[in-house]
Design a protein around this motif. Structure first.
Motif: not given
Length: 251
Positions: A204, A206, A212, A236, A238, A241
């Protein structure tokens, strides 16, 4: 066994998520960098996205490789969205389901993808399939392990489970019935992304002020990408997470 990606955040052209980055999903269809199983994802692809004011996503799915479809390149240039889920497929075994077998699967506000394979399919999941109604089984998009896993997730969502609970309970149930399965699941409702890392890679990124991205592998070499530990549930938005460990199902 497939590559997938989801994004939530500020509206962007789809190409910024799917095509333009150096190692984007588009390139991962023929040259994935971190794929542990299979080599080429040429058995179909799909893109799902949300338009402003409409909670039900649109989809574009095809049977062949994404690199052979110029329409998706044009679509990705022109369409902007604040929430996207897309996948390129490497089929577990041959079949005749065509684009119906390509993620994302969809129902109501949800888009879903499965990266992995169910060990011992289809006999291993026969008991779980029996727990679904006839209508749910007849509504399967395709005769694949991913389609049945989606039906199990969707059943829980319709019963009122949250996205995280629906994914984690399904993973534990399927892993218990078919040990050794790879169950990286990806689900979005257009506002949040929920995913599991179970037997394959998941990352991931961000980006403050943007959004994200959750993906099978990074689409560039930005050092801010974080790998999700195996046997983990990811939730998650935006901006944030959250990672929660998942336990092995009972023997």
């Amino acid at each position: 066994m497939c590559r997938h990606i989801a994004y939530v955040g500020a509206p962007v052209a789809l190409r910024e998520v799917l095509i333009s980055p150096e190692y984007a999903l588009y390139r991962q269809s023929w040259e994935p960098r971190r794929q542990r199983y299979g080599t080429v994802n040429a058995d179909g692809f799909g893109v799902g996205w949300y338009a402003d004011g409409d909670p039900v996503p649109a989809r574009y799915r095809r049977t062949g490789p994404i690199w052979g479809d110029q329409s998706v390149v044009d679509l990705a240039r022109a369409v902007r969205s604040g929430a996207v889920l897309a996948a390129v497929r490497d089929a577990t075994e041959s079949g005749s389901d065509g684009e119906a077998a390509a993620a994302p699967f969809a129902s109501g506000p949800w888009l879903f993808s499965h990266n992995g394979a169910v060990r011992g399919w289809p006999s291993s999941l026969a008991p779980l399939a029996a727990s679904l109604s006839s209508a749910e089984l007849l509504s399967l998009d395709a005769r694949t392990d991913s389609a049945l896993v989606w039906a199990l997730v969707l059943h829980r969502l319709r019963e009122g489970d949250g996205m995280g609970q629906a994914l984690s309970d399904t993973v534990l149930e399927v892993a218990g019935a078919a040990p050794g399965s790879r169950l990286n699941l990806l689900l979005t409702d257009g506002a949040t992304i929920t995913a599991t890392a179970w037997g394959d890679t998941l990352w991931y990124l961000t980006e403050p002020g943007r959004g994200t991205v959750v993906a099978s592998e990074p689409y560039d070499d930005d050092p801010r990408w974080c790998e999700v530990p195996d046997h983990t549930l990811l939730a998650a938005t935006r901006a944030d997470v959250l990672l929660t460990p998942l336990k092995e199902p009972p023997a």
